[in-house]
Design a protein around this motif. Structure first.
Motif, PDB file in Angstrom:
ATOM      1  N   VAL A   1       0.867  -1.185   0.000  1.00  0.00           N
ATOM      2  CA  VAL A   1       0.000   0.000   0.000  1.00  0.00           C
ATOM      3  C   VAL A   1       0.900   1.229   0.000  1.00  0.00           C
ATOM      4  O   VAL A   1       1.733   1.385   0.886  1.00  0.00           O
ATOM      5  CB  VAL A   1      -0.914   0.009   1.243  1.00  0.00           C
ATOM      6  N   GLN A   2       0.721   2.069  -0.977  1.00  0.00           N
ATOM      7  CA  GLN A   2       1.513   3.290  -1.080  1.00  0.00           C
ATOM      8  C   GLN A   2       0.686   4.441  -0.543  1.00  0.00           C
ATOM      9  O   GLN A   2      -0.389   4.726  -1.048  1.00  0.00           O
ATOM     10  CB  GLN A   2       1.909   3.545  -2.524  1.00  0.00           C
ATOM     11  N   LEU A   3       1.209   5.095   0.457  1.00  0.00           N
ATOM     12  CA  LEU A   3       0.487   6.166   1.134  1.00  0.00           C
ATOM     13  C   LEU A   3       1.059   7.518   0.772  1.00  0.00           C
ATOM     14  O   LEU A   3       2.255   7.652   0.536  1.00  0.00           O
ATOM     15  CB  LEU A   3       0.569   5.993   2.652  1.00  0.00           C
ATOM     16  N   GLN A   4       0.203   8.505   0.781  1.00  0.00           N
ATOM     17  CA  GLN A   4       0.654   9.871   0.565  1.00  0.00           C
ATOM     18  C   GLN A   4      -0.044  10.776   1.554  1.00  0.00           C
ATOM     19  O   GLN A   4      -1.278  10.781   1.628  1.00  0.00           O
ATOM     20  CB  GLN A   4       0.348  10.320  -0.859  1.00  0.00           C
ATOM     21  N   ALA A   5       0.726  11.496   2.323  1.00  0.00           N
ATOM     22  CA  ALA A   5       0.174  12.457   3.276  1.00  0.00           C
ATOM     23  C   ALA A   5       0.415  13.859   2.756  1.00  0.00           C
ATOM     24  O   ALA A   5       1.473  14.154   2.206  1.00  0.00           O
ATOM     25  CB  ALA A   5       0.830  12.294   4.644  1.00  0.00           C
ATOM     26  N   PHE A   6      -0.578  14.716   2.913  1.00  0.00           N
ATOM     27  CA  PHE A   6      -0.408  16.100   2.509  1.00  0.00           C
ATOM     28  C   PHE A   6      -1.324  16.985   3.338  1.00  0.00           C
ATOM     29  O   PHE A   6      -2.149  16.486   4.112  1.00  0.00           O
ATOM     30  CB  PHE A   6      -0.664  16.274   1.012  1.00  0.00           C
ATOM     31  N   GLY A   7      -1.146  18.273   3.197  1.00  0.00           N
ATOM     32  CA  GLY A   7      -1.968  19.226   3.938  1.00  0.00           C
ATOM     33  C   GLY A   7      -1.212  20.001   4.998  1.00  0.00           C
ATOM     34  O   GLY A   7      -1.781  20.858   5.665  1.00  0.00           O
ATOM     35  N   GLY A   8       0.078  19.691   5.174  1.00  0.00           N
ATOM     36  CA  GLY A   8       0.855  20.434   6.152  1.00  0.00           C
ATOM     37  C   GLY A   8       1.123  21.851   5.690  1.00  0.00           C
ATOM     38  O   GLY A   8       0.779  22.231   4.574  1.00  0.00           O
ATOM     39  N   GLY A   9       1.721  22.613   6.561  1.00  0.00           N
ATOM     40  CA  GLY A   9       2.040  23.995   6.219  1.00  0.00           C
ATOM     41  C   GLY A   9       2.392  24.788   7.449  1.00  0.00           C
ATOM     42  O   GLY A   9       2.588  24.235   8.531  1.00  0.00           O
ATOM     43  N   LEU A  10       2.438  26.091   7.254  1.00  0.00           N
ATOM     44  CA  LEU A  10       2.735  27.018   8.345  1.00  0.00           C
ATOM     45  C   LEU A  10       1.426  27.584   8.879  1.00  0.00           C
ATOM     46  O   LEU A  10       0.594  28.072   8.106  1.00  0.00           O
ATOM     47  CB  LEU A  10       3.624  28.151   7.832  1.00  0.00           C
ATOM     48  N   VAL A  11       1.246  27.511  10.174  1.00  0.00           N
ATOM     49  CA  VAL A  11       0.020  28.013  10.794  1.00  0.00           C
ATOM     50  C   VAL A  11       0.381  28.723  12.091  1.00  0.00           C
ATOM     51  O   VAL A  11       1.354  28.365  12.754  1.00  0.00           O
ATOM     52  CB  VAL A  11      -0.967  26.846  11.038  1.00  0.00           C
ATOM     53  N   GLN A  12      -0.397  29.716  12.437  1.00  0.00           N
ATOM     54  CA  GLN A  12      -0.152  30.444  13.675  1.00  0.00           C
ATOM     55  C   GLN A  12      -0.673  29.653  14.874  1.00  0.00           C
ATOM     56  O   GLN A  12      -1.589  28.833  14.730  1.00  0.00           O
ATOM     57  CB  GLN A  12      -0.835  31.807  13.616  1.00  0.00           C
ATOM     58  N   PRO A  13      -0.100  29.898  16.032  1.00  0.00           N
ATOM     59  CA  PRO A  13      -0.628  29.235  17.241  1.00  0.00           C
ATOM     60  C   PRO A  13      -2.121  29.494  17.390  1.00  0.00           C
ATOM     61  O   PRO A  13      -2.598  30.617  17.166  1.00  0.00           O
ATOM     62  CB  PRO A  13       0.170  29.901  18.370  1.00  0.00           C
ATOM     63  N   GLY A  14      -2.827  28.436  17.754  1.00  0.00           N
ATOM     64  CA  GLY A  14      -4.278  28.522  17.860  1.00  0.00           C
ATOM     65  C   GLY A  14      -5.013  28.192  16.581  1.00  0.00           C
ATOM     66  O   GLY A  14      -6.241  28.057  16.591  1.00  0.00           O
ATOM     67  N   GLY A  15      -4.263  28.059  15.511  1.00  0.00           N
ATOM     68  CA  GLY A  15      -4.879  27.767  14.222  1.00  0.00           C
ATOM     69  C   GLY A  15      -5.181  26.291  14.032  1.00  0.00           C
ATOM     70  O   GLY A  15      -4.969  25.473  14.931  1.00  0.00           O
ATOM     71  N   SER A  16      -5.670  25.975  12.835  1.00  0.00           N
ATOM     72  CA  SER A  16      -6.084  24.609  12.511  1.00  0.00           C
ATOM     73  C   SER A  16      -5.478  24.178  11.184  1.00  0.00           C
ATOM     74  O   SER A  16      -5.186  25.020  10.316  1.00  0.00           O
ATOM     75  CB  SER A  16      -7.608  24.520  12.411  1.00  0.00           C
ATOM     76  N   LEU A  17      -5.321  22.890  11.061  1.00  0.00           N
ATOM     77  CA  LEU A  17      -4.915  22.278   9.801  1.00  0.00           C
ATOM     78  C   LEU A  17      -5.625  20.944   9.678  1.00  0.00           C
ATOM     79  O   LEU A  17      -5.932  20.298  10.687  1.00  0.00           O
ATOM     80  CB  LEU A  17      -3.400  22.013   9.767  1.00  0.00           C
ATOM     81  N   ARG A  18      -5.857  20.557   8.443  1.00  0.00           N
ATOM     82  CA  ARG A  18      -6.385  19.217   8.206  1.00  0.00           C
ATOM     83  C   ARG A  18      -5.425  18.480   7.294  1.00  0.00           C
ATOM     84  O   ARG A  18      -5.211  18.888   6.151  1.00  0.00           O
ATOM     85  CB  ARG A  18      -7.777  19.253   7.576  1.00  0.00           C
ATOM     86  N   LEU A  19      -4.861  17.417   7.813  1.00  0.00           N
ATOM     87  CA  LEU A  19      -3.968  16.577   7.025  1.00  0.00           C
ATOM     88  C   LEU A  19      -4.779  15.467   6.375  1.00  0.00           C
ATOM     89  O   LEU A  19      -5.763  14.990   6.944  1.00  0.00           O
ATOM     90  CB  LEU A  19      -2.882  15.963   7.905  1.00  0.00           C
ATOM     91  N   SER A  20      -4.342  15.062   5.204  1.00  0.00           N
ATOM     92  CA  SER A  20      -4.994  13.972   4.483  1.00  0.00           C
ATOM     93  C   SER A  20      -3.989  12.877   4.190  1.00  0.00           C
ATOM     94  O   SER A  20      -2.798  13.147   3.987  1.00  0.00           O
ATOM     95  CB  SER A  20      -5.575  14.479   3.170  1.00  0.00           C
ATOM     96  N   CYS A  21      -4.481  11.669   4.161  1.00  0.00           N
ATOM     97  CA  CYS A  21      -3.662  10.508   3.811  1.00  0.00           C
ATOM     98  C   CYS A  21      -4.452   9.701   2.793  1.00  0.00           C
ATOM     99  O   CYS A  21      -5.586   9.314   3.077  1.00  0.00           O
ATOM    100  CB  CYS A  21      -3.363   9.681   5.053  1.00  0.00           C
ATOM    101  N   THR A  22      -3.867   9.504   1.632  1.00  0.00           N
ATOM    102  CA  THR A  22      -4.563   8.758   0.603  1.00  0.00           C
ATOM    103  C   THR A  22      -3.709   7.586   0.131  1.00  0.00           C
ATOM    104  O   THR A  22      -2.495   7.551   0.325  1.00  0.00           O
ATOM    105  CB  THR A  22      -4.877   9.650  -0.610  1.00  0.00           C
ATOM    106  N   ALA A  23      -4.361   6.644  -0.487  1.00  0.00           N
ATOM    107  CA  ALA A  23      -3.675   5.493  -1.081  1.00  0.00           C
ATOM    108  C   ALA A  23      -4.418   5.117  -2.353  1.00  0.00           C
ATOM    109  O   ALA A  23      -5.623   5.322  -2.466  1.00  0.00           O
ATOM    110  CB  ALA A  23      -3.642   4.315  -0.111  1.00  0.00           C
ATOM    111  N   SER A  24      -3.691   4.575  -3.286  1.00  0.00           N
ATOM    112  CA  SER A  24      -4.320   4.202  -4.550  1.00  0.00           C
ATOM    113  C   SER A  24      -4.928   2.806  -4.486  1.00  0.00           C
ATOM    114  O   SER A  24      -5.847   2.491  -5.227  1.00  0.00           O
ATOM    115  CB  SER A  24      -3.304   4.286  -5.691  1.00  0.00           C
ATOM    116  N   GLU A  25      -4.416   1.994  -3.539  1.00  0.00           N
ATOM    117  CA  GLU A  25      -4.896   0.615  -3.492  1.00  0.00           C
ATOM    118  C   GLU A  25      -6.180   0.516  -2.681  1.00  0.00           C
ATOM    119  O   GLU A  25      -6.297   1.102  -1.606  1.00  0.00           O
ATOM    120  CB  GLU A  25      -3.833  -0.293  -2.841  1.00  0.00           C
TER     121      GLU A  25
END
Length: 121
Positions: free
Chosen positions: A1-25
């Motif tokens: 299973v090949q995984l790919q994570a994305f959605g990271g970045g720079l955010v200020q304290p108190g902020g939010s992020l949503r990371l995603s993990c996908t696979a083709s299989e």
């Protein structure tokens, strides 16, 4: 299973992020998924995990209450919603998968490349 994570970045304290993990299989939908993170000079740390069906989640002590792990097997995607981010959350975040999961990262069978999360003002 090949995984790919994305959605990271720079955010200020108190902020939010949503990371995603996908696979083709399609077999990804049969796997438990766990998120780990690693900050420079620190040990890899368990963040969250979700059962293959999405019905059960587990969270690490340092992130519980601020993160939510969810998945949609029709989309072959797992998300990690992170709120109230703190500078100490800065790390590379990895999604992993396996038939079963563990808080010990060495036990997870499939790994994707990480995505960098930086929390800074």
């Amino acid at each position: 299973v090949q995984l790919q994570a994305f959605g990271g970045g720079l955010v200020q304290p108190g902020g939010s992020l949503r990371l995603s993990c996908t696979a083709s299989e399609r077999t990804f939908s049969n796997c438990d998924v766990a998120w780990f993170r690693q900050a420079p000079g620190k040990e890899r740390e368990f963040v969250a995990a979700i059962s293959w069906g999405g019905g059960t989640t587990w969270y690490g002590d340092s992130t519980e209450g601020r993160v939510t792990c969810s998945r949609d097997n029709d989309l072959n995607t797992v998300w990690l919603q992170m709120n109230d981010l703190r500078p100490e959350d800065t790390a590379v975040y990895y999604c992993t998968a396996g038939y079963g999961w563990s808080r010990d990262a060495n036990m997870m069978h499939y790994w994707g490349k990480g995505t960098q999360v930086t929390v800074s003002s």
